[in-house]
Design a protein around this motif. Structure first.
Motif, PDB file in Angstrom:
ATOM      1  N   SER A 124       2.479   1.797  -3.410  1.00 36.94           N
ATOM      2  CA  SER A 124       1.504   2.229  -4.416  1.00 36.94           C
ATOM      3  C   SER A 124       1.152   3.705  -4.265  1.00 36.94           C
ATOM      4  O   SER A 124       0.635   4.326  -5.194  1.00 36.94           O
ATOM      5  CB  SER A 124       0.238   1.381  -4.318  1.00 36.94           C
ATOM      6  N   LYS A 125       1.450   4.280  -3.095  1.00 34.50           N
ATOM      7  CA  LYS A 125       1.205   5.702  -2.854  1.00 34.50           C
ATOM      8  C   LYS A 125       2.455   6.549  -3.103  1.00 34.50           C
ATOM      9  O   LYS A 125       2.483   7.739  -2.777  1.00 34.50           O
ATOM     10  CB  LYS A 125       0.723   5.904  -1.419  1.00 34.50           C
ATOM     11  N   GLY A 126       3.495   5.916  -3.661  1.00 36.44           N
ATOM     12  CA  GLY A 126       4.701   6.659  -4.012  1.00 36.44           C
ATOM     13  C   GLY A 126       5.704   6.809  -2.892  1.00 36.44           C
ATOM     14  O   GLY A 126       6.634   7.620  -3.001  1.00 36.44           O
ATOM     15  N   LYS A 127       5.565   6.036  -1.813  1.00 39.88           N
ATOM     16  CA  LYS A 127       6.506   6.129  -0.700  1.00 39.88           C
ATOM     17  C   LYS A 127       7.819   5.425  -1.038  1.00 39.88           C
ATOM     18  O   LYS A 127       7.875   4.543  -1.892  1.00 39.88           O
ATOM     19  CB  LYS A 127       5.902   5.509   0.559  1.00 39.88           C
ATOM     20  N   THR A 186      13.407   9.185 -12.113  1.00 34.63           N
ATOM     21  CA  THR A 186      12.273   8.325 -11.764  1.00 34.63           C
ATOM     22  C   THR A 186      12.724   6.962 -11.233  1.00 34.63           C
ATOM     23  O   THR A 186      11.898   6.078 -11.009  1.00 34.63           O
ATOM     24  CB  THR A 186      11.362   8.113 -12.986  1.00 34.63           C
ATOM     25  N   SER A 226       0.825  -1.207   0.000  1.00 34.18           N
ATOM     26  CA  SER A 226       0.000   0.000   0.000  1.00 34.18           C
ATOM     27  C   SER A 226       0.861   1.260   0.000  1.00 34.18           C
ATOM     28  O   SER A 226       0.601   2.210  -0.744  1.00 34.18           O
ATOM     29  CB  SER A 226      -0.926  -0.006   1.222  1.00 34.18           C
ATOM     30  N   SER A 245      11.665   0.522  -8.598  1.00 36.24           N
ATOM     31  CA  SER A 245      10.793   1.687  -8.505  1.00 36.24           C
ATOM     32  C   SER A 245       9.529   1.375  -9.287  1.00 36.24           C
ATOM     33  O   SER A 245       9.515   0.486 -10.145  1.00 36.24           O
ATOM     34  CB  SER A 245      11.484   2.931  -9.071  1.00 36.24           C
ATOM     35  N   ASN A 246       8.445   2.087  -8.989  1.00 34.29           N
ATOM     36  CA  ASN A 246       7.194   1.826  -9.703  1.00 34.29           C
ATOM     37  C   ASN A 246       6.674   3.095 -10.370  1.00 34.29           C
ATOM     38  O   ASN A 246       7.234   4.189 -10.205  1.00 34.29           O
ATOM     39  CB  ASN A 246       6.145   1.218  -8.765  1.00 34.29           C
ATOM     40  N   GLU A 247       5.600   2.944 -11.125  1.00 29.25           N
ATOM     41  CA  GLU A 247       5.066   4.064 -11.902  1.00 29.25           C
ATOM     42  C   GLU A 247       4.450   5.144 -11.023  1.00 29.25           C
ATOM     43  O   GLU A 247       4.228   6.275 -11.478  1.00 29.25           O
ATOM     44  CB  GLU A 247       4.020   3.551 -12.911  1.00 29.25           C
ATOM     45  N   LYS A 248       4.186   4.846  -9.758  1.00 23.70           N
ATOM     46  CA  LYS A 248       3.634   5.830  -8.824  1.00 23.70           C
ATOM     47  C   LYS A 248       4.727   6.651  -8.143  1.00 23.70           C
ATOM     48  O   LYS A 248       4.428   7.538  -7.341  1.00 23.70           O
ATOM     49  CB  LYS A 248       2.794   5.129  -7.757  1.00 23.70           C
ATOM     50  N   GLY A 249       5.976   6.347  -8.456  1.00 31.54           N
ATOM     51  CA  GLY A 249       7.084   7.066  -7.827  1.00 31.54           C
ATOM     52  C   GLY A 249       7.631   6.375  -6.599  1.00 31.54           C
ATOM     53  O   GLY A 249       8.586   6.867  -5.987  1.00 31.54           O
ATOM     54  N   GLY A 250       7.034   5.255  -6.217  1.00 32.23           N
ATOM     55  CA  GLY A 250       7.527   4.527  -5.054  1.00 32.23           C
ATOM     56  C   GLY A 250       8.858   3.846  -5.344  1.00 32.23           C
ATOM     57  O   GLY A 250       9.111   3.404  -6.464  1.00 32.23           O
TER      58      GLY A 250
END
Length: 441
Positions: free
Chosen positions: A22-25, A430, A19, A118-123
């Motif tokens: 997915s929120k970019g943390k 990114t 979670s 890293s993911n597309e949400k910036g996490g």
């Protein structure tokens, strides 16, 4: 470094971490999830990582070259880093570091010790199975490399840091490099069938010849020169460490002169008999304009290293042998044909994973046996199909000097640039690994 969450072993929950990411943390995880220690399940999956219960964990790790956390580090660099638990292991296809046995040789299970993505949400996620505190590890740990790795981890997690980049380890950005060489000595004539096969396939090979034997088999020696690169194994097979520096110098000069007269090739590479050498060997090599050397085994990295002679006037590239040779396969362990080729393929796959230099060394006296001969041709065929820089000793050695020059912003020739086609790898803002060709200046 705001926004980076550090979570200790057995204190992190898989769903909560998913979670947050997915929120970019940005998250740094140590050890293993809470679910694994309290669950009866043998396996658990999280973010491309698979955690499994195990009865054995290797105490050292080996860095995977040219990755998010390892740009600028040597591929396969070994660190004596203790895992937080001896009950679990981890697997992934995109490791930043893997386990390695205590003998520092290719092979083994290659469990994941360090991971980043890293993911597309910036996490951004970094997982490690070891403590970042030096006090928790063996006294033999190289703190310069360890501290550098920890700094690289936090640099990746801090998106406010500028992008960073490095020259890729191998020409054209290849995944790894490979070198096959024959010690051409006893039963010298058996080199002919190897030369004919490698010539028919246009595979690179380096022949380390004894010059006394080369003189006895002149036609075979000329065939070797037509199908590969000539190099010196000595004038005879007496170990060099039994000689003074002057004697070593004379023996090297004699070998070089004889090979030049027979083949018109100038020799630049040396492999000492029995892989035995001493400090004076490097000075004797430098004084004879030798530039490349094979004689070190099971060192602390899977790439070449630059050494200087004692006067610090010339540098020599040393190629490490980090796996089996024919003596270990057929004399020490007495392997059959199937086990031999499977062992070599496994070691080549291992080196490919860490992005290092794979080398197989074999001898003429084994090539009269069809099973041994087909093992050599089999590993050559296997390597040639991979995303590999398959090359001669001199090509790998020259590239290593070219790469060092590029890293130090020194000039290289246009011909060298065109030959090796260097590539830059960069970790973007990114958190992705980007590739671009180095431009000639």
């Amino acid at each position: 470094m705001d926004g980076v969450l550090l979570v200790l072993p057995d204190h992190w929950n898989v769903k909560e971490m998913d979670s947050l990411l997915s929120k970019g943390k940005h998250v740094l995880l140590y050890g293993f999830p809470k679910q694994l220690s309290i669950s009866n399940e043998e396996r658990f999956t999280f973010q491309d990582l698979t955690f499994e219960k195990s009865l054995h964990v290797d105490s050292r790790l080996s860095l995977v070259g040219d990755q998010l956390l390892t740009l600028g580090f040597d591929a396969g660099l070994v660190l004596d880093v203790t895992a937080m638990s001896n009950k679990f292991v981890t697997k992934t296809d995109v490791a930043q570091a893997v386990s390695i046995s205590d003998d520092n040789l290719a092979g083994g299970k290659q469990y994941t010790r360090l991971f980043a993505k890293s993911n597309e949400k910036g996490g951004r996620l970094v997982w490690m199975d070891f403590s970042p505190n030096k006090e928790d590890h063996a006294y033999s740990l190289n703190l310069n490399y360890f501290n550098g790795l920890i700094a690289s981890i936090f640099r990746f997690l801090d998106q406010d840091k500028p992008t960073y980049q490095a020259i890729a380890l191998w020409p054209q950005g290849k995944k790894f490099a490979a070198l096959l060489e024959e010690d051409t000595e006893d039963q010298y004539y058996e080199a002919q069938r190897v030369a004919e096969y490698f010539g028919s396939k246009n595979y690179p090979i380096t022949w380390y010849v004894l010059s006394n034997d080369a003189q006895q088999y002149k036609s075979v020696t000329r065939l070797l020169a037509e199908t590969g690169e000539m190099a010196c194994h000595g004038d005879n097979h007496q170990p060099f460490i039994l000689n003074s520096e002057r004697q070593q110098h004379m023996r090297l000069a004699r070998c070089k002169k004889v090979v030049k007269a027979l083949t018109n090739q100038t020799v630049y590479s040396f492999r000492p008999p029995e892989e035995r050498h001493d400090n004076t060997t490097f000075s004797a090599l430098a004084n004879n304009d030798f530039r490349y050397f094979i004689g070190k085994t099971a060192v602390d990295r899977f790439v070449p290293q630059l050494y200087q002679n004692k006067e610090k006037t010339k540098s020599i590239v040393s190629m490490p042998r980090m796996g089996s040779d024919d003596y270990s396969l057929w004399s020490q362990y007495k392997m059959n044909a199937e086990d031999s080729i499977n062992t070599l393929k496994h070691e080549a796959d291992w080196v490919e994973t860490v992005g290092g230099l794979y080398m197989f060394s074999f001898h003429t006296q084994y090539m009269g046996d069809d099973n041994h001969f087909h093992t050599v041709t089999g590993i050559a065929d296997y390597i040639a199909k991979k995303p590999v820089y398959f090359a001669l000793t001199s090509e790998i050695g020259e590239w290593w000097k070219v790469r060092a020059a590029l890293q130090q912003k020194k000039a290289v020739s246009k011909d060298q640039f065109a030959k090796y086609q260097p590539v830059t790898l960069k970790v973007s803002k990114t958190g992705q690994l980007e590739r671009s060709d180095v431009l000639f200046e």
